[in-house]
Design a protein around this motif. Structure first.
Motif, PDB file in Angstrom:
ATOM      1  N   ALA A   1       0.830  -1.209   0.000  1.00  0.00           N
ATOM      2  CA  ALA A   1       0.000   0.000   0.000  1.00  0.00           C
ATOM      3  C   ALA A   1       0.861   1.255   0.000  1.00  0.00           C
ATOM      4  CB  ALA A   1      -0.931  -0.007   1.208  1.00  0.00           C
ATOM      5  N   CYS A   2       1.910   1.267   0.806  1.00  0.00           N
ATOM      6  CA  CYS A   2       2.782   2.445   0.868  1.00  0.00           C
ATOM      7  C   CYS A   2       3.511   2.667  -0.455  1.00  0.00           C
ATOM      8  CB  CYS A   2       3.794   2.288   2.005  1.00  0.00           C
ATOM      9  SG  CYS A   2       3.057   2.360   3.657  1.00  0.00           S
TER      10      CYS A   2
ATOM     11  N   LEU B   1      -7.892   2.546  -5.947  1.00  0.00           N
ATOM     12  CA  LEU B   1      -7.960   1.238  -6.619  1.00  0.00           C
ATOM     13  C   LEU B   1      -6.575   0.608  -6.705  1.00  0.00           C
ATOM     14  CD1 LEU B   1      -9.571  -0.850  -8.311  1.00  0.00           C
ATOM     15  CD2 LEU B   1      -9.086   0.560 -10.310  1.00  0.00           C
ATOM     16  N   ILE B   2      -5.594   1.393  -7.127  1.00  0.00           N
ATOM     17  CA  ILE B   2      -4.231   0.881  -7.259  1.00  0.00           C
ATOM     18  C   ILE B   2      -3.659   0.507  -5.896  1.00  0.00           C
ATOM     19  CG2 ILE B   2      -1.881   1.535  -7.909  1.00  0.00           C
ATOM     20  CD1 ILE B   2      -3.152   3.282 -10.105  1.00  0.00           C
TER      21      ILE B   2
ATOM     22  N   ALA C   1      -1.967  -3.557  -2.122  1.00  0.00           N
ATOM     23  CA  ALA C   1      -2.016  -4.130  -0.783  1.00  0.00           C
ATOM     24  C   ALA C   1      -2.356  -5.617  -0.836  1.00  0.00           C
ATOM     25  CB  ALA C   1      -3.036  -3.381   0.069  1.00  0.00           C
ATOM     26  N   ALA C   2      -3.284  -5.980  -1.716  1.00  0.00           N
ATOM     27  CA  ALA C   2      -3.653  -7.391  -1.842  1.00  0.00           C
ATOM     28  C   ALA C   2      -2.479  -8.223  -2.366  1.00  0.00           C
ATOM     29  CB  ALA C   2      -4.856  -7.531  -2.774  1.00  0.00           C
TER      30      ALA C   2
ATOM     31  N   ALA D   1     -10.958  10.198  -0.003  1.00  0.00           N
ATOM     32  CA  ALA D   1     -11.670   8.915  -0.059  1.00  0.00           C
ATOM     33  C   ALA D   1     -10.786   7.764  -0.517  1.00  0.00           C
ATOM     34  CB  ALA D   1     -12.873   9.036  -1.003  1.00  0.00           C
ATOM     35  N   SER D   2      -9.611   8.060  -1.084  1.00  0.00           N
ATOM     36  CA  SER D   2      -8.786   6.996  -1.664  1.00  0.00           C
ATOM     37  C   SER D   2      -8.404   5.902  -0.664  1.00  0.00           C
ATOM     38  CB  SER D   2      -7.537   7.595  -2.319  1.00  0.00           C
ATOM     39  OG  SER D   2      -6.719   8.245  -1.382  1.00  0.00           O
ATOM     40  N   PRO D   3      -8.060   6.208   0.610  1.00  0.00           N
ATOM     41  CA  PRO D   3      -7.759   5.097   1.533  1.00  0.00           C
ATOM     42  C   PRO D   3      -8.950   4.184   1.774  1.00  0.00           C
ATOM     43  CG  PRO D   3      -6.875   7.165   2.393  1.00  0.00           C
ATOM     44  CD  PRO D   3      -7.773   7.513   1.242  1.00  0.00           C
ATOM     45  N   PHE D   4     -10.163   4.740   1.774  1.00  0.00           N
ATOM     46  CA  PHE D   4     -11.352   3.925   1.991  1.00  0.00           C
ATOM     47  C   PHE D   4     -11.639   3.055   0.762  1.00  0.00           C
ATOM     48  CE2 PHE D   4     -11.715   7.800   4.514  1.00  0.00           C
ATOM     49  CZ  PHE D   4     -11.902   7.271   5.788  1.00  0.00           C
ATOM     50  N   VAL D   5     -11.416   3.630  -0.421  1.00  0.00           N
ATOM     51  CA  VAL D   5     -11.536   2.832  -1.646  1.00  0.00           C
ATOM     52  C   VAL D   5     -10.522   1.698  -1.621  1.00  0.00           C
ATOM     53  CG1 VAL D   5     -11.300   2.875  -4.162  1.00  0.00           C
ATOM     54  CG2 VAL D   5     -12.412   4.780  -2.976  1.00  0.00           C
TER      55      VAL D   5
END
Length: 564
Positions: free
Chosen positions: A43-44, A61-62, A67-68, A138-142
């Motif tokens: 994620a970072c 999204l990216i 992260a996954a 909102a990007s962290p929640f997405v």
């Protein structure tokens, strides 16, 4: 490890695993400590700068996908370590989870802040003014939503594997059941992705865009001149041209428009085109287009352009319009359609069709052109953008072939897999950078991101045929390659281009994923950046065609005309 299965490390406070339905749902959402560290790192790293600016939703999204991927790599790394250490999986200490949470708050916060700064700098470089603070927030929640959806999908695949392994365990040993179960699940998942999802998506897209191909955009009308395919006496019916073919044939400057620019008596340009509906066979389609070109008198003009289209048959109007303006209308252009799909999808699945279209069309033109008396032949040019440059190259074996059989070529935004582009770039002169290579002292082939500021090497002669590649340092289609995953390319290690951040560095796997994520949005930036080359065609064609009688002020006016 029991029966070939690896137990997941539960979160803080998790106890023994009961068999109730509630506990099963809890286990579904449990995560492992190594996986979470991998997810945090992924994620970072998703906030590190790439080639193009991103909005908040896209960044989320990216970030979620990264992260996954990081979670999966963390879990695999832990399994490998336990195998070498010959130990079982065990629950992580509560302290370890607190350390992770504290590190996540600090590292993710810093990464998010630096990411916003880098995005601001990229937008500044490209003159992008659009910015939505709400989507950025909102990007962290997405990212969290995307991460959990992908994690649950992975858990579903793992559940299928375990069910199959238990079923097989009734007849074969535990280890064999585990191995066969993984192979079966992996095979079914891959078959589903390629056979059902990918092929099904491509088939559905092809069907959808084939229907769109029958439409004619508002304002486009069948020509009344015999100098255009689909017009009076044409060998190609108007209805067979396809949507982009009708746009191409119905557009472009008239003799009056050209004369108003050149202040000379201009001719009406000739345009010939054949759509997919013209013929099912590429060779026959090319032959029909060339026959229509000959009927209209295209081989009697001073300048003849063979243009390879992108995707659904699209040709950048700026490329052909500029060619016609600088030729004072004494020109002819021929092209054929090879796909219904848009450029970005054709880029993935229609490469062979682009190759065949470029080769068959040029060979058909050259066959007729070469039989003309030398003093009656038009100057023969080749052009293509993106996948069109890939198709345009395929008719030639190398530099000398381009030099001997054409008067000049203009290729814009060449994909990294272009054969000749890679040959010229990989064998460039030692002192030249990859973003602006010099091949054989620039005697035939040259490269630039902005022909208005000069085409290196400016101190060397450029006689005879001129082959020019336009490529922006920020164009992901030019630089994307599978090799990015494991090896650092020269264009990152060397001094960056004018619209690429110095902070962009190569990281294994991460850079490949970052540039891959840029691909679908390569045209969503202003002209002169990414995969948009409209602003460079005037000076590019001026360098390749070498017309006389045009001043710098004239070229400025022409840029305004074709840029409308």
């Amino acid at each position: 490890m029991q029966d070939g299965r690896v137990a997941s490390s539960p979160g803080p406070g998790a106890g023994a695993e009961p068999s109730s339905p509630t506990s099963k749902w809890r286990r579904l959402f449990q995560v492992t400590l190594p996986g979470c560290w991998g997810a945090l790192i992924g994620a970072c790293l998703s906030f590190t700068p790439s080639l193009l600016p991103r909005g908040g939703v896209l960044q989320g999204l990216i970030c979620g996908i990264s992260a996954a991927i990081g979670y999966g790599l963390g879990v695999v790394a832990a399994c490998i370590w336990r195998a070498f250490a010959d130990r079982e999986a065990r629950p992580a200490r509560r302290t370890s989870w607190y350390v992770l949470l504290a590190a996540a708050a600090v590292l993710f916060g810093l990464s998010f802040a630096f990411g916003q700064y880098w995005q601001h700098e990229i937008r500044q470089l490209m003159g992008v003014t659009d910015y939505n603070v709400y989507t950025a927030i909102a990007s962290p929640f997405v990212a969290a939503l995307v991460f959990w959806l992908l994690l649950l999908a992975g858990r579903g695949i793992r559940g299928a594997y375990r069910w199959i392994a238990r079923l097989l365990g009734r007849w074969i040993g535990a280890r064999a059941a585990t191995a066969v179960g993984w192979l079966l699940v992996a095979g079914v998942a891959w078959a589903a992705f390629t056979g059902l999802l990918l092929n099904g998506f491509v088939s559905a897209a092809n069907e959808s865009f084939s229907l769109r191909d029958t439409q004619t955009p508002e304002g486009v009308h069948q020509p009344e001149t015999a100098l255009r395919s689909g017009g009076p006496g044409s060998l190609v019916p108007w209805d067979s041209l396809g949507r982009e073919g009708r746009v191409f044939i119905g557009g472009g400057p008239s003799a009056r428009d050209i004369g108003a620019f050149t202040h000379r008596t201009a001719q009406e340009p000739i345009r010939a085109y054949a759509g997919l509906a013209t013929s099912d066979d590429t060779e026959a389609r090319a032959a029909r287009a060339v026959a229509d070109l000959e009927r209209a008198g295209g081989f009697e003009r001073e300048n003849l352009l063979v243009a390879t289209t992108t995707g659904s048959g699209w040709i950048d109007p700026a490329a052909v319009d500029t060619f016609e303006y600088l030729g004072n209308g004494d020109s002819a252009t021929v092209a054929i359609q090879y796909s219904y799909l848009p450029s970005w999808l054709s880029y993935l699945v229609d490469q062979s069709k682009a190759r065949a279209a470029g080769r068959e069309l040029f060979d058909a033109v050259y066959d007729t052109w070469s039989k003309l008396p030398q003093d009656q032949r038009p100057r023969l040019f080749v052009a293509g953008e993106s996948l069109g440059s890939f198709g345009g190259e395929t008719a030639f074996s190398g530099e000398y072939d381009l030099r001997n059989r054409t008067a000049g070529s203009l290729f814009a935004g060449p994909p990294n897999f272009n054969t000749l582009f890679r040959e010229f770039s990989d064998h460039r002169d030692a002192a030249s950078p990859e973003i602006e290579p010099v091949y054989k002292d620039g005697r035939t082939v040259r490269f630039t991101d902005d022909p208005a500021t000069g085409i290196p090497p400016q101190d060397r002669p450029w006689d005879g045929t001129r082959v020019l590649y336009l490529m922006h340092p920020s164009d992901p289609i030019v630089w994307w390659s599978p090799s990015l995953a494991l090896s650092e390319p020269d264009w990152i290690g060397q001094e960056p281009g004018s619209d690429v951040l110095e902070e962009m560095v190569w990281l294994p796997v991460v850079t490949f994923w970052q540039v891959t994520a840029d691909l679908p949005f390569s045209t969503g930036v202003p002209d002169g950046h990414g995969h948009k080359y409209k602003a460079e065609y005037v000076d590019g064609w001026n360098a390749v065609m070498r017309p006389t009688g045009f001043t710098a002020q004239d070229l400025d006016r022409l840029r305004d005309i074709v840029g409308r």
